[in-house]
Scaffold this motif. Structure first.
Motif, PDB file in Angstrom:
ATOM      1  N   GLY A 112      54.370  65.030  40.025  1.00 15.12           N
ATOM      2  CA  GLY A 112      54.358  63.721  39.950  1.00 15.12           C
ATOM      3  C   GLY A 112      53.673  62.947  38.688  1.00 15.12           C
ATOM      4  O   GLY A 112      53.380  61.856  38.737  1.00 15.12           O
ATOM      5  N   GLU A 144      52.634  59.111  40.062  1.00 14.04           N
ATOM      6  CA  GLU A 144      53.348  58.388  40.770  1.00 14.04           C
ATOM      7  C   GLU A 144      52.417  57.773  41.852  1.00 14.04           C
ATOM      8  O   GLU A 144      52.976  56.363  42.431  1.00 14.04           O
ATOM      9  N   ASP A 145      51.715  58.552  42.476  1.00 15.77           N
ATOM     10  CA  ASP A 145      51.035  58.009  43.675  1.00 15.77           C
ATOM     11  C   ASP A 145      49.867  56.950  43.193  1.00 15.77           C
ATOM     12  O   ASP A 145      49.009  56.341  44.039  1.00 15.77           O
ATOM     13  N   ARG A 200      53.043  53.470  40.785  1.00 14.48           N
ATOM     14  CA  ARG A 200      53.032  54.438  39.642  1.00 14.48           C
ATOM     15  C   ARG A 200      52.582  53.842  38.552  1.00 14.48           C
ATOM     16  O   ARG A 200      52.513  52.617  38.089  1.00 14.48           O
ATOM     17  N   ASP A 245      49.552  50.247  36.134  1.00 12.50           N
ATOM     18  CA  ASP A 245      50.670  50.484  37.046  1.00 12.50           C
ATOM     19  C   ASP A 245      51.903  49.457  36.694  1.00 12.50           C
ATOM     20  O   ASP A 245      51.551  48.304  36.408  1.00 12.50           O
TER      21      ASP A 245
END
Length: 594
Positions: free
Chosen positions: A263, A282-283, A322, A353
Motif C-alpha cells: 500500500g 494507504e492506511d 491515505r 493525507d
C-alpha cells in the motif's frame, strides 16, 4: 473721677461686644429644609425598591478547555519522560513489601545475527560466540560486560567501498551517453532515452508506476503499484503488493535495492544527515528504510532479496486516511534536540493525507553505542506538530487535498492544493500564515503544484479544467491563467514540472495523455509543443538544476504498464551561465508586467 469711671465702663462694654458670635438663622433654616427633602427622597426610593424585583442573569466571559496532560508535559516537562505517582513519599529507598521478590531473567534476540568485537583471549569468547550465532539467549552479567553490539567499522567501510567500486565498473561498462544517442526519440524536446529493464523481473512486470523521485548521485527511486494478477510460482503477495525500487542510472538492467511494504503511495528521500527513504501508505502509516545500513532487514523470495522497513508508525496514531505527499523540511539548529543520551533529532519531514491532516515528524537516530540496541530500533519518528485544515478552514466542507510543495528557501512555508480550487498556505512553526489562501477565481480542483526552481516567490498550479495558473506568494490572487487556445475541450492537468535550467519553460501532462511544453519567453497563449503518447503516462519527473555546460537535464517518464524511460532534454548550443541569467531577467520582466 466720675468721668474716669464712665470711660472705663464703655471700654469694658465694647470688649464684650467684640467677643459675641452671631447665629445665622437663615442658613440653619435652609439646611433643615434640605434634610426634610432628602428624607422624602429616601422614603420614596425605599418604597419603589420594595415594589421592584430584579432578576439575576449569569454568563461566562471566557471559557478555556483544560490543557491535556500530554500537551503540558510536552511544553513544560522533560522530553521523553512522564510524571508518575507513588504510594509512598519516603526517599530512603527502603520500603517493606507484602509480597515476595519476583525472580526475573532477561532474554535477548537479534535477527539477523551480529557478532561483537571482543578479544579472542577472553575466556567467555566461545560461549558468547555460540549465543550470538544462535541469535537468542539469556543475558549473563559476566558476558554482558564484554558485549559490544555496535556496528563493525570494517564491515561498514567494506560496504561503502563496494558501492564505490560498483559505480566505477558501471561507468566504465555502461556507455551511458552512447546508449542514449543510439535510442533516438521522436519527441521534440528529447535527444534520446534509455529504458529500464522491468520486463525481466516478474515482480516488476506490468506493474503501474505511481511515483518517482531522484535520490543522491545517480540513484533513482520508483514506486510500483499493486497488481491483481498472479504470475509464475513466486509468492503471490510479493508480486501483487506494491514495492519501491532504487536504481542506479548507470545500470538499468536491475534495481540495486528492493523495498517492500503493502500500500505504498508516495515517498520522500532525506539526505540531510542519513540516507533514509520514508514512504506513506494507504492506511495512513509511515515506513522508514535506512540506505546506509549494511545489516539490512532482508528476506528472500526465490533468490530475490527485498528489504522490510526499519520502522513503521502505529496505525491511527497519526493519519487516518491515505497519505498523498511527504516532503522533507529544514531542521534548524534550534529545532535539534536530544531525546536522551542515546538519541538525537536528525531530520524533519511533513506528511499530508487526503482529508487535510498535516503532521510534522522529527526523525530520531539513536546512537549505536547503546547496549542491546537492535537495528530495527535505531530509527524512530516523533510527532512535532499536527494541523487539521478542516478546523482552520471550516468554510471548506468535505475538503480533499491533492498535492503539497514547500518553499525551497524556507521549507517551513507549505502550500497545499484542494478540491475547491483554493491553495492553502500553512506554516509548520506558527498558525499565522499570510496570506492564508490563494484563489484564482476558477472553481476547479487543483490537481498539482510546482515551485519555481530559481525564485521562492512564484509557483504554478494545474487545475482540473486544464487551466494553469501562475501565483506570487505575496498576492492572494493569481498573476495569469494559461490555457491551450487550440483545444476545444480542455483536459485536466495531472502533472506539472518547471524546468530548472530554462526559467521560462515548464512541462504539463494532462488527462488526455499529452505533454505540453510552455515557453513564456515565446508565447503565453499556446504551448510550443504538444506531444501525445500512446502508453498511459503516470509519472513525469524532471531532474534538478544542472548549470554546467557538460551536464544534462533528464526527464523520467513512467507508464501504467511498468515501463520507465529516462530522456535527456534538448539544450541550446549556446547555453551557458550568462544565457541562464538572461532568461531569469526575462522572466522577471514578464511577471512584473502582469
Amino acid at each position: 473721677m466720675a468721668s474716669l469711671s464712665d470711660e472705663g465702663f464703655e471700654d469694658s462694654k465694647s470688649s464684650l461686644l467684640s467677643n459675641v458670635q452671631y447665629i445665622n438663622f437663615a442658613q440653619a433654616q435652609k439646611k433643615i429644609q434640605q434634610n426634610k427633602h432628602l428624607e422624602k427622597q429616601r422614603k420614596r426610593g425605599k418604597d419603589i425598591l420594595e415594589m421592584i424585583k430584579l432578576d439575576h442573569c449569569n454568563f461566562t466571559l471566557i471559557e478555556m478547555i483544560p490543557v491535556s496532560y500530554d500537551v503540558f508535559i510536552r511544553s513544560f516537562g522533560n522530553l521523553n519522560s512522564k510524571q508518575i505517582s507513588t504510594q509512598t513519599g519516603d526517599d530512603s529507598g527502603c520500603e517493606e513489601v507484602q509480597t515476595e521478590i519476583i525472580e526475573t531473567i532477561d532474554k535477548w534476540t537479534q535477527y539477523p545475527i551480529r557478532f561483537s568485537k571482543i578479544n579472542c583471549d577472553n575466556s567467555n569468547y566461545l560461549q558468547l560466540y555460540k549465543q550470538e550465532y544462535a541469535g537468542t539467549n539469556c543475558v549473563n552479567s559476566d558476558i554482558q560486560q564484554t558485549m559490544d553490539l555496535s556496528y563493525d567499522k570494517f564491515h561498514k567501510q567494506l560496504f561503502s567501498a563496494t558501492q564505490l567500486i560498483l559505480n566505477l565498473v558501471y561507468e566504465s561498462q555502461s556507455n551511458f551517453s552512447e546508449r542514449i544517442l543510439s535510442n533516438s526519440s521522436e519527441i521534440p524536446f528529447s535527444n534520446g532515452y534509455i529504458q529500464f529493464n522491468t520486463e525481466s523481473s516478474p515482480f516488476l512486470r506490468s506493474k503501474p508506476i505511481t511515483f518517482a523521485c531522484y535520490c543522491f548521485g545517480n540513484k533513482l527511486l520508483t514506486v510500483h503499484g499493486e497488481k491483481a494478477s498472479q504470475e509464475g510460482n513466486m509468492d503471490k503477495d510479493f508480486i501483487n503488493n506494491s514495492i519501491a525500487c532504487i536504481w542506479n542510472i548507470l545500470n538499468c538492467e536491475e534495481p540495486e535495492r528492493i523495498l517492500k511494504v503493502p500500500g505504498i503511495l508516495s515517498c520522500c528521500f532525506t539526505c540531510q544527515t542519513n540516507h533514509l527513504v520514508i514512504g506513506g501508505l494507504e492506511d495512513g502509516t509511515l515506513s522508514i528504510w535506512s540506505l546506509t545500513d549494511s545489516n539490512k532487514n532482508v528476506n528472500t523470495v526465490q533468490d530475490i532479496v527485498y528489504e522490510q522497513p526499519n520502522y513503521t508508525t502505529e496505525v491511527h496514531k497519526g493519519h487516518t486516511s491515505r497519505i498523498v505527499s511527504i516532503l522533507q523540511l529544514e531542521l534548524k539548529e534550534e529545532d535539534i534536540f536530544s531525546v536522551n543520551t542515546d538519541a538525537a533529532a536528525k531530520s524533519q519531514v511533513c506528511s499530508l493525507d487526503e482529508i487535510g491532516t498535516l503532521i510534522v515528524w522529527v526523525i530520531i537516530k539513536k546512537c549505536k553505542s547503546s547496549q542491546n540496541l537492535l537495528y530495527w530500533n535505531q530509527i524512530s519518528v516523533v510527532q512535532s506538530k499536527k494541523m487539521c485544515l478542516n478546523q482552520s478552514h471550516p468554510e471548506l466542507v468535505n475538503l480533499l487535498c491533492t498535492d503539497m510543495i514547500v518553499n525551497f528557501l524556507d521549507t517551513h512555508h507549505i502550500l497545499i492544493s484542494t478540491n475547491y480550487g483554493y491553495i492553502i498556505h500553512c506554516l509548520s512553526t506558527t498558525p499565522k500564515a499570510r496570506p492564508k489562501k490563494y484563489y484564482s477565481g476558477i472553481p476547479s480542483q487543483v490537481n498539482c503544484l510546482t515551485g519555481c526552481p530559481f525564485s521562492s516567490q512564484y509557483f504554478l498550479a494545474g487545475h482540473d479544467n486544464g487551466t494553469i495558473t501562475l501565483y506570487s506568494s505575496t498576492l492572494q490572487k493569481t498573476l495569469i491563467a494559461l490555457s491551450n487556445k487550440n483545444e476545444n475541450v480542455h483536459s485536466g492537468v495531472e502533472c506539472i514540472q518547471w524546468c530548472s535550467d530554462k526559467p521560462c519553460l515548464f512541462y504539463v501532462k494532462d488527462s488526455s495523455n499529452t505533454i505540453h511544453v510552455w515557453d513564456l519567453k515565446i508565447s503565453d497563449l499556446l504551448p510550443i509543443y504538444s506531444v501525445p503518447f500512446k502508453e498511459k503516462i503516470t509519472v513525469m519527473k524532471l531532474s534538478k538544476s544542472q548549470l554546467k555546460e557538460s551536464e544534462t537535464s533528464y526527464m523520467i517518464l513512467a507508464t501504467d504498464n511498468g515501463s520507465i524511460h529516462l530522456h535527456t532534454l534538448t539544450k541550446d548550443a549556446d547555453f551557458n551561465a550568462d544565457a541562464y541569467k538572461l532568461d531569469i531577467k526575462n522572466f522577471f520582466n514578464y511577471v512584473n508586467r502582469l
